[in-house]
Design a protein around this motif. Structure first.
Motif, mmCIF file in Angstrom:
data_model
loop_
_atom_site.group_PDB
_atom_site.id
_atom_site.type_symbol
_atom_site.label_atom_id
_atom_site.label_comp_id
_atom_site.label_asym_id
_atom_site.label_seq_id
_atom_site.Cartn_x
_atom_site.Cartn_y
_atom_site.Cartn_z
ATOM 1 N N GLY A 75 0.817 -1.204 0.000
ATOM 2 C CA GLY A 75 0.000 0.000 0.000
ATOM 3 C C GLY A 75 0.848 1.249 0.000
ATOM 4 N N GLU A 76 1.884 1.272 0.827
ATOM 5 C CA GLU A 76 2.771 2.434 0.858
ATOM 6 C C GLU A 76 3.528 2.578 -0.459
ATOM 7 N N ILE A 77 4.034 1.473 -0.981
ATOM 8 C CA ILE A 77 4.784 1.520 -2.237
ATOM 9 C C ILE A 77 3.900 2.044 -3.369
ATOM 10 N N GLY A 78 2.701 1.495 -3.474
ATOM 11 C CA GLY A 78 1.810 1.914 -4.548
ATOM 12 C C GLY A 78 1.451 3.385 -4.452
ATOM 13 N N ALA A 79 1.124 3.853 -3.245
ATOM 14 C CA ALA A 79 0.765 5.254 -3.063
ATOM 15 C C ALA A 79 1.942 6.162 -3.383
ATOM 16 N N ARG A 80 3.136 5.768 -2.952
ATOM 17 C CA ARG A 80 4.317 6.587 -3.203
ATOM 18 C C ARG A 80 4.634 6.682 -4.684
ATOM 19 N N LEU A 81 4.610 5.548 -5.369
ATOM 20 C CA LEU A 81 4.933 5.567 -6.792
ATOM 21 C C LEU A 81 3.915 6.381 -7.576
ATOM 22 N N LEU A 82 2.652 6.259 -7.225
ATOM 23 C CA LEU A 82 1.615 6.971 -7.956
ATOM 24 C C LEU A 82 1.712 8.478 -7.730
ATOM 25 N N ALA A 83 2.168 8.883 -6.544
ATOM 26 C CA ALA A 83 2.252 10.311 -6.222
ATOM 27 C C ALA A 83 3.593 10.937 -6.618
ATOM 28 N N ASP A 84 4.609 10.118 -6.796
ATOM 29 C CA ASP A 84 5.957 10.626 -7.051
ATOM 30 C C ASP A 84 6.036 11.227 -8.460
ATOM 31 N N PRO A 85 6.415 12.497 -8.584
ATOM 32 C CA PRO A 85 6.539 13.103 -9.918
ATOM 33 C C PRO A 85 7.624 12.459 -10.768
ATOM 34 N N ASN A 86 8.533 11.716 -10.141
ATOM 35 C CA ASN A 86 9.587 11.046 -10.895
ATOM 36 C C ASN A 86 9.135 9.711 -11.493
ATOM 37 N N THR A 87 7.983 9.218 -11.060
ATOM 38 C CA THR A 87 7.464 7.970 -11.622
ATOM 39 C C THR A 87 7.005 8.211 -13.053
ATOM 40 N N VAL A 88 7.416 7.324 -13.945
ATOM 41 C CA VAL A 88 7.027 7.405 -15.348
ATOM 42 C C VAL A 88 5.766 6.570 -15.547
ATOM 43 N N LEU A 89 4.682 7.206 -15.958
ATOM 44 C CA LEU A 89 3.448 6.482 -16.238
ATOM 45 C C LEU A 89 3.217 6.316 -17.736
ATOM 46 N N GLU A 90 3.426 7.364 -18.479
ATOM 47 C CA GLU A 90 3.192 7.308 -19.923
ATOM 48 C C GLU A 90 4.154 6.326 -20.582
ATOM 49 N N GLY A 91 3.589 5.297 -21.222
ATOM 50 C CA GLY A 91 4.412 4.307 -21.911
ATOM 51 C C GLY A 91 5.076 3.293 -21.004
ATOM 52 N N ASN A 92 4.791 3.338 -19.712
ATOM 53 C CA ASN A 92 5.403 2.405 -18.761
ATOM 54 C C ASN A 92 4.641 1.079 -18.802
ATOM 55 N N PRO A 93 5.320 -0.041 -19.116
ATOM 56 C CA PRO A 93 4.608 -1.320 -19.171
ATOM 57 C C PRO A 93 4.068 -1.768 -17.824
ATOM 58 N N TYR A 94 4.525 -1.132 -16.750
ATOM 59 C CA TYR A 94 4.095 -1.511 -15.410
ATOM 60 C C TYR A 94 3.099 -0.507 -14.823
ATOM 61 N N ARG A 95 2.554 0.339 -15.677
ATOM 62 C CA ARG A 95 1.615 1.358 -15.198
ATOM 63 C C ARG A 95 0.414 0.730 -14.491
ATOM 64 N N ASP A 96 -0.139 -0.350 -15.040
ATOM 65 C CA ASP A 96 -1.294 -0.999 -14.414
ATOM 66 C C ASP A 96 -0.964 -1.473 -13.009
ATOM 67 N N TRP A 97 0.234 -1.992 -12.827
ATOM 68 C CA TRP A 97 0.670 -2.486 -11.518
ATOM 69 C C TRP A 97 0.737 -1.326 -10.531
ATOM 70 N N ILE A 98 1.330 -0.215 -10.967
ATOM 71 C CA ILE A 98 1.457 0.960 -10.102
ATOM 72 C C ILE A 98 0.083 1.498 -9.723
ATOM 73 N N GLU A 99 -0.794 1.605 -10.722
ATOM 74 C CA GLU A 99 -2.114 2.161 -10.457
ATOM 75 C C GLU A 99 -2.980 1.222 -9.626
ATOM 76 N N MET A 100 -2.761 -0.077 -9.750
ATOM 77 C CA MET A 100 -3.517 -1.029 -8.939
ATOM 78 C C MET A 100 -3.173 -0.872 -7.458
ATOM 79 N N TYR A 101 -1.869 -0.879 -7.139
ATOM 80 C CA TYR A 101 -1.471 -0.808 -5.737
ATOM 81 C C TYR A 101 -1.556 0.605 -5.168
ATOM 82 N N GLY A 102 -1.501 1.602 -6.043
ATOM 83 C CA GLY A 102 -1.652 2.974 -5.589
ATOM 84 C C GLY A 102 -3.086 3.446 -5.557
ATOM 85 N N GLY A 103 -3.990 2.678 -6.177
ATOM 86 C CA GLY A 103 -5.389 3.062 -6.258
ATOM 87 C C GLY A 103 -6.137 2.901 -4.951
#
Length: 238
Positions: free
Chosen positions: A152-180
């Motif tokens: 839960g902490e990892i997902g929230a941090r990655l989703l909020a971190d401006p350094n996280t790459v979402l556009e074109g990231n093959p792991y975007r679904d994973w990040i958004e699932m745990y950060g959601g």
């Protein structure tokens, strides 16, 4: 990735928050592991992620067994219902969702079931189950806490971190699932569950309990085994 306030479901004065604060180096090594960093950047090699996905599916089966044990270890009907609800959700919902997600990565359920458990997976899951068998309900829940609360902490941090790459990231679904919000609530519910059991067994000030050193040891070991699970993924070559 730590230059901003880390969001997430873990409250500092909760039992899990106090346990996290008691092992800061181990917690950082887990939640900021290179595996997680590469997911955030979208640079993790696909074979590493596939190996992780397979082992995570096998992990979920043992995680479910641990919550079944929590039913047995429970002292109240309310706790039994909580643990039984987790078993039902894991067996009948979460594992199915995991299979559906893995199919997008070219992995079938038969593929995953035919794969042996990695030693890192065995070490972690059997540690949790052994801790639960030897101890009480609180020991077991503390050993389980780094998974749901840490993700839960990892997902929230990655989703909020401006350094996280979402556009074109093959792991975007994973990040958004745990950060959601849905998984964030799962993590918050796990914390509340642990707090209720801790209050009944060791009082409202866990850190003052004679059992606190033992609980810190259980939690720290589980955190270290979580970090080893990430490292297992990095070591995968195919």
């Amino acid at each position: 990735m730590t230059e901003f306030t880390i969001p997430g479901p873990i409250e500092a004065n909760s039992t899990v928050g106090l346990l996290r604060a008691a092992c800061p180096q181990a917690w950082q090594a887990y939640t900021e592991h290179a595996f997680v960093d590469q997911i955030a950047k979208g640079t993790l090699p696909a074979p590493c992620f596939r190996h992780y996905l397979i082992q995570d599916y096998l992990f979920l089966a043992q995680y479910t067994r641990a919550f079944a044990l929590a039913v047995y270890k429970s002292e109240t009907l309310a706790d039994m219902r909580e643990a039984a609800g987790a078993v039902d959700a894991l067996l009948n919902t979460e594992m199915k969702l995991h299979v559906d997600y893995c199919e997008k990565w070219g992995l079938s359920e038969d593929d995953m079931l035919a794969t042996p458990e990695d030693p890192a997976n065995l070490n972690y899951t059997r540690y949790v189950l052994d801790t639960g068998m030897a101890g009480d309900q609180l020991d077991l829940l503390v050993a389980l806490a780094p998974c749901s609360c840490g993700y839960g902490e990892i997902g929230a941090r990655l989703l909020a971190d401006p350094n996280t790459v979402l556009e074109g990231n093959p792991y975007r679904d994973w990040i958004e699932m745990y950060g959601g919000e849905e998984f964030q609530e799962v993590s918050r519910a796990a914390m509340r569950y642990i707090d209720r059991v801790a209050a009944r067994r060791i009082g409202d000030d866990p850190a003052q309990s004679p059992r606190w050193p033992q609980l810190k040891g259980i939690f720290t070991k589980a955190v270290q085994l979580e970090a080893a699970f990430w490292q297992m993924g990095l070591h995968a070559s195919s």
